[in-house]
Write an enzyme that holds these catalytic residues in place. Structure first.
Site, short mmCIF file in Angstrom:
data_model
loop_
_atom_site.label_atom_id
_atom_site.label_comp_id
_atom_site.label_asym_id
_atom_site.label_seq_id
_atom_site.Cartn_x
_atom_site.Cartn_y
_atom_site.Cartn_z
CD GLU A 164 102.52 -19.09 -36.24
OE1 GLU A 164 103.06 -18.14 -36.82
OE2 GLU A 164 102.18 -20.15 -36.81
NE ARG A 213 85.85 -35.03 -39.85
CZ ARG A 213 85.44 -34.69 -38.63
NH1 ARG A 213 84.87 -33.53 -38.40
NH2 ARG A 213 85.59 -35.54 -37.63
CB ALA A 273 85.26 -38.63 -32.94
CD GLU A 308 79.57 -36.15 -30.27
OE1 GLU A 308 79.20 -36.55 -31.40
OE2 GLU A 308 79.53 -34.95 -29.95
CD GLU A 324 79.66 -38.68 -35.15
OE1 GLU A 324 80.24 -39.69 -35.58
OE2 GLU A 324 80.26 -37.62 -34.93
N PRO A 372 100.54 -31.95 -31.01
CG PRO A 372 102.08 -33.43 -30.09
CD PRO A 372 100.92 -33.39 -31.02
N GLY A 373 102.46 -30.00 -31.52
CA GLY A 373 103.32 -28.90 -31.95
C GLY A 373 102.60 -27.57 -32.02
CD GLU A 398 69.50 -27.08 -37.52
OE1 GLU A 398 68.42 -26.63 -37.82
OE2 GLU A 398 70.44 -26.39 -37.06
#
Lengths: 181, 181
Positions: B40, B66, B78, B94, B98, B116-117, B140
């Site tokens: 996946e 978040r 970031a 950025e 920010e 990375p998995g 925005e």
């Protein structure tokens, strides 16, 4: 800015994919300014990673193929949490399965989200102490090569791009800081 | 173990989701032992992150909500790469959007895969030099609070779990290592 003025309230949540390891959904959220936005979210069971330093001051690492990148990376031993599994138990299990190493004690180094912008994967990083080599028992679909890396080699592998994995760079920096303190 | 004996060959690839930021697919692969397995995979455009240290030796950070975690995290500035965008240009943009800070020069610190998995997100981390405060111009749908964190405060925020973001812990460790060398 207070906490309430930052929170994004979920208005609707649309499931996209329910896989073996990840789930994907798209949430519609109400922003602090009253507008709406979409948030694409990947749910992950979480993982553990282990800093295992041998008696001769080498960090145990594995070289393995990573399908999402179509690349071979050098990383510290790590693995996904099974449902309900204790992270410390998982860390001991993954270290032994991937590398054969067992340890006397584990200390929690840090826990961190790997990609907080789109995924909830949380990695618990442990420092293994009193490590002893043994026989690896990798999963049926795991093909890894064992490495024993000095601090100088680790720095070189970061600089030449063979170590290009966030948790592993973080672990190497922690190891170097520990030595310098 | 040589490289060929690690590679997972794609037999079939099934697109699952094509979103605004991420794409999701499930690949069927042939393993080195001839068996097959599913992978996946989340594709992400990549991102940049910036270590901006002020003249009085504080790291510029932002506190933001978040959605995947339903939590407020403290992180270094970031942002995602626009298609075809140069990472250095993105880092400058950025940082300014920010936090309002501009810088004289940017130095590449490290590039790393975050997960990375299951994902191909690559973050390019830069160290900004000659930083000067200015007016932030957040997107925005971005609501962030600016922080100026000393080394001691950063360590405390890691220990009490307010800094729980891989790239930020890695950046703080790099900052401390730099000071100790």
């Amino acid at each position: 800015m207070n906490i309430v003025s930052m929170i994004e309230k979920t208005i609707a949540s649309k499931p996209i994919y329910d896989g073996k390891i990840i789930k994907v959904k798209v949430d519609e959220v109400e922003l602090p300014n009253g507008k709406t936005a979409k948030r694409e979210i990947v749910n992950h069971p979480g993982a553990v990673a282990v800093m295992a330093i041998t008696e001769d001051d080498r960090m145990v690492m594995v070289r393995q193929f990573r399908k999402p990148l179509e690349k071979i990376l050098v990383e510290i031993p790590a693995g996904k949490l099974e449902p309900g599994e204790n992270p410390e138990t998982c860390a001991e299990r993954e270290l032994q399965e991937e590398t054969g190493y067992t340890c006397k004690t584990l200390h929690h180094q840090a826990s961190f989200y790997t990609s907080p912008g789109f995924a909830d994967e949380l990695i618990h990083l442990y420092r293994a102490e009193g490590v002893k080599p043994g026989e690896a028992q990798p999963d049926e679909d795991e093909f890894v090569e064992l490495l024993h890396v000095t601090k100088e080699e680790a720095q070189r592998l970061i600089e030449n791009g063979e170590i290009q994995d966030a948790k592993t760079i973080l672990a190497v920096y922690a190891w170097k800081l520990d030595a310098s303190s």
